[in-house]
Write an enzyme that holds these catalytic residues in place. Structure first.
Site, mmCIF file in Angstrom:
data_model
loop_
_atom_site.group_PDB
_atom_site.id
_atom_site.type_symbol
_atom_site.label_atom_id
_atom_site.label_comp_id
_atom_site.label_asym_id
_atom_site.label_seq_id
_atom_site.Cartn_x
_atom_site.Cartn_y
_atom_site.Cartn_z
ATOM 1 N N SER A 44 -60.309 -15.976 -56.889
ATOM 2 C CA SER A 44 -60.732 -14.745 -56.237
ATOM 3 C C SER A 44 -61.070 -13.667 -57.277
ATOM 4 O O SER A 44 -61.893 -13.889 -58.162
ATOM 5 C CB SER A 44 -59.637 -14.298 -55.262
ATOM 6 O OG SER A 44 -60.122 -13.341 -54.348
ATOM 7 N N ASP B 165 -63.664 -20.480 -46.234
ATOM 8 C CA ASP B 165 -63.127 -19.215 -46.736
ATOM 9 C C ASP B 165 -63.568 -18.053 -45.854
ATOM 10 O O ASP B 165 -64.754 -17.871 -45.580
ATOM 11 C CB ASP B 165 -63.629 -18.993 -48.165
ATOM 12 C CG ASP B 165 -62.760 -18.046 -48.964
ATOM 13 O OD1 ASP B 165 -62.351 -17.019 -48.412
ATOM 14 O OD2 ASP B 165 -62.502 -18.332 -50.149
ATOM 15 N N HIS C 61 -59.091 -19.568 -48.119
ATOM 16 C CA HIS C 61 -59.249 -18.831 -49.367
ATOM 17 C C HIS C 61 -58.191 -19.206 -50.408
ATOM 18 O O HIS C 61 -58.330 -18.859 -51.578
ATOM 19 C CB HIS C 61 -59.171 -17.320 -49.082
ATOM 20 C CG HIS C 61 -59.475 -16.463 -50.271
ATOM 21 N ND1 HIS C 61 -60.683 -16.525 -50.953
ATOM 22 C CD2 HIS C 61 -58.737 -15.510 -50.914
ATOM 23 C CE1 HIS C 61 -60.683 -15.654 -51.940
ATOM 24 N NE2 HIS C 61 -59.512 -15.035 -51.953
#
Length: 277
Positions: free
Chosen positions: A95, A226, A253
């Protein structure tokens, strides 16, 4: 007899050190989120280091006190600076951790043999344009008011920290992950230094420095389900700055929770493909 012993002597070559993985978390998480991956990889013989960035995990800093990306990223900068001159590592970022990878590639290209982005922000120069923000920043506005915001510089200034509200976490972050991982995250998640993250940008380099950066191979692992870093955003970033290899994983995610065995296999595969083993 001495001659016979000399003839029978076999010269042993020094054993090559196992690849060293350095795992970088995303917003609001910490080194703790990698516990399954760390265990799997260490059992397989790899060296693994998990780092808490500033205001994350057990780092005592407050997210509201951080105003620059370099402040937030300082623990990784310190770690890479401390490596012996000839030692290289494999950086893995999840991320927003992708911002740390890109910054490190620019600053320490000779110390990184591979960079792996997992559902991560992969922008060559950080947040420079509106297109960068569109591709690299999660847009959760369709879900309503999802963030708890902190205003360390006063309510008249932009927010300095953000944390996804508890009622949205499973839906957005962990909808394919075991319930116990959601419980762990509820105990461990902390506000992320929003202001510091928005300052993540690098200047365009010319000549030899740019060549050294481009010599660091990059791999992208796309998370197919995601709801935070949407697949179309991941595709857009790969199209703009193509990685040397790209893989996909059936996960939300947080593949280190929802699909750790496959994620671990992809990290090893990426390492072998890049010739880092």
């Amino acid at each position: 007899m001495a001659e016979e012993n000399q003839e029978d002597t076999v010269e042993l070559k020094p054993r090559r050190k196992p690849p060293h993985f350095v795992l970088i978390h995303g917003m609001s998480l910490g080194s703790w989120c990698w516990y399954k991956i760390k265990c799997l990889m260490e059992v397989s013989g790899y060296t693994v280091t998990c780092i808490d960035l500033k205001s994350s995990g057990i780092d005592p800093s407050s997210a509201d006190s951080l105003t620059s990306f370099d402040q937030y990223n300082q623990p990784l900068i310190d770690f890479l600076s401390s490596l012996p001159e000839q030692e290289q590592v494999i950086l893995v970022g999840h991320s927003a951790g992708g911002l740390s990878l890109t910054s490190s590639i620019q600053r320490f290209p000779k110390k990184i043999c591979l960079a792996v982005y997992i559902a991560a922000t992969m922008l060559k120069f950080g947040f420079q344009t509106d297109e960068d923000l569109k591709d690299g920043v999660p847009d959760l506005s369709e879900h309503g008011d999802v963030y708890e915001l902190g205003f360390g510089l006063g309510p008249e200034n932009p927010p300095t920290s953000a944390l996804i509200k508890p009622e949205f976490r499973r839906k957005l972050l962990y909808h394919m992950s075991p319930q116990q991982e959601c419980a762990l995250a509820a105990l461990m998640m902390r506000p992320a230094p929003l202001l510091a993250l928005t300052t993540a940008k690098t200047e365009e380099e010319k000549g030899q420095e740019e060549e050294e950066e481009e010599q660091v191979p990059r791999v992208y692992i796309k998370t197919l389900h995601d709801r935070v870093m949407k697949p179309e955003q991941q595709e857009a970033m790969m199209k703009r700055w193509p990685p040397s290899q790209a893989y996909e994983v059936d996960s939300d995610h947080s593949p280190f929770f929802s699909n750790p065995f496959v994620l671990c296999g992809l990290l090893v595969k990426a390492t072998v493909s890049a010739g880092s083993v």
